[in-house]
Design a protein around this motif. Structure first.
Motif, mmCIF file in Angstrom:
data_model
loop_
_atom_site.group_PDB
_atom_site.id
_atom_site.type_symbol
_atom_site.label_atom_id
_atom_site.label_comp_id
_atom_site.label_asym_id
_atom_site.label_seq_id
_atom_site.Cartn_x
_atom_site.Cartn_y
_atom_site.Cartn_z
ATOM 1 N N ASN A 30 0.824 -1.207 0.000
ATOM 2 C CA ASN A 30 0.000 0.000 0.000
ATOM 3 C C ASN A 30 0.857 1.256 0.000
ATOM 4 O OD1 ASN A 30 0.915 0.621 2.681
ATOM 5 N ND2 ASN A 30 -0.540 -0.847 3.506
ATOM 6 N N ILE A 31 0.181 2.369 -0.119
ATOM 7 C CA ILE A 31 0.787 3.676 0.093
ATOM 8 C C ILE A 31 0.146 4.253 1.347
ATOM 9 C CG2 ILE A 31 1.086 6.019 -0.784
ATOM 10 C CD1 ILE A 31 0.986 4.849 -3.615
ATOM 11 N N MET A 32 0.960 4.641 2.295
ATOM 12 C CA MET A 32 0.463 5.201 3.556
ATOM 13 C C MET A 32 0.760 6.696 3.569
ATOM 14 S SD MET A 32 1.670 2.201 6.195
ATOM 15 C CE MET A 32 0.207 2.220 7.241
ATOM 16 N N GLY A 33 -0.107 7.442 4.206
ATOM 17 C CA GLY A 33 0.134 8.873 4.190
ATOM 18 C C GLY A 33 -0.650 9.621 5.246
ATOM 19 N N TRP A 34 -0.382 10.906 5.270
ATOM 20 C CA TRP A 34 -1.057 11.821 6.184
ATOM 21 C C TRP A 34 -1.632 12.992 5.391
ATOM 22 C CZ3 TRP A 34 -1.771 10.607 11.213
ATOM 23 C CH2 TRP A 34 -0.971 9.593 11.756
ATOM 24 N N TYR A 35 -2.856 13.345 5.727
ATOM 25 C CA TYR A 35 -3.523 14.514 5.186
ATOM 26 C C TYR A 35 -3.905 15.394 6.378
ATOM 27 C CZ TYR A 35 -4.036 12.083 0.712
ATOM 28 O OH TYR A 35 -3.799 11.440 -0.475
ATOM 29 N N ARG A 36 -4.213 16.640 6.077
ATOM 30 C CA ARG A 36 -4.679 17.516 7.151
ATOM 31 C C ARG A 36 -5.757 18.451 6.625
ATOM 32 N NH1 ARG A 36 0.734 21.331 7.979
ATOM 33 N NH2 ARG A 36 0.479 22.608 6.090
ATOM 34 N N GLN A 37 -6.584 18.887 7.552
ATOM 35 C CA GLN A 37 -7.650 19.821 7.201
ATOM 36 C C GLN A 37 -7.779 20.853 8.301
ATOM 37 O OE1 GLN A 37 -11.445 18.004 6.305
ATOM 38 N NE2 GLN A 37 -12.100 19.806 5.162
ATOM 39 N N ALA A 38 -7.528 22.088 7.938
ATOM 40 C CA ALA A 38 -7.685 23.198 8.868
ATOM 41 C C ALA A 38 -9.117 23.721 8.770
ATOM 42 C CB ALA A 38 -6.691 24.298 8.533
ATOM 43 N N PRO A 39 -9.607 24.380 9.809
ATOM 44 C CA PRO A 39 -10.970 24.905 9.784
ATOM 45 C C PRO A 39 -11.206 25.820 8.583
ATOM 46 C CG PRO A 39 -10.085 25.015 11.993
ATOM 47 C CD PRO A 39 -8.949 24.613 11.101
ATOM 48 N N GLY A 98 -5.186 -1.293 -3.582
ATOM 49 C CA GLY A 98 -6.187 -1.978 -4.385
ATOM 50 C C GLY A 98 -7.358 -1.112 -4.783
ATOM 51 N N GLY A 99 -7.114 0.181 -4.975
ATOM 52 C CA GLY A 99 -8.182 1.086 -5.374
ATOM 53 C C GLY A 99 -9.092 1.516 -4.237
#
Length: 113
Positions: A30-39, A98-99
């Protein structure tokens, strides 16, 4: 299926380490990652790492954040140094395989004096 932890309140210039473990039912290819969302803002990609160690970073975190993984544990880490107030956001762990995209519950990072 994704258990993330490590967020918190830190002063500018401080450090935090996030971790996220994917359950055994999720393929390690797999590909592992981090995303973020500010207000009030859209979710953005922070960093990703493939099983073979290919890494991508958001331009604004290069040189400050380091993503790593332990394949045997299907776990991804995000070491965040020299944190800035603009890094304040909810951080989400992501595993793509796997999509299918798997998402963690989000962990809040607040950078404030």
């Amino acid at each position: 299926q994704l258990q993330a932890c490590g967020g918190g309140l830190v002063q500018p210039g401080g450090s935090l380490r996030l971790s996220c473990e994917a359950s055994g039912s999720i393929s390690r290819n797999n590909i592992m990652g981090w995303y973020r969302q500010a207000p009030g803002k859209q979710r953005e990609l922070v960093a990703t790492i493939s099983r073979f160690g290919i890494i991508k970073y958001l331009e604004s975190v290069k040189g400050r954040f380091t993503i790593s993984r332990v394949n045997a544990r299907n776990t991804v880490y995000l070491q965040m140094n020299n944190l800035k107030p603009e890094d304040t956001a909810a951080y989400y762990c992501n595993v793509a395989t796997g999509g299918i995209d798997y998402w963690g519950q989000g962990t809040l990072v607040t950078v404030s004096s």
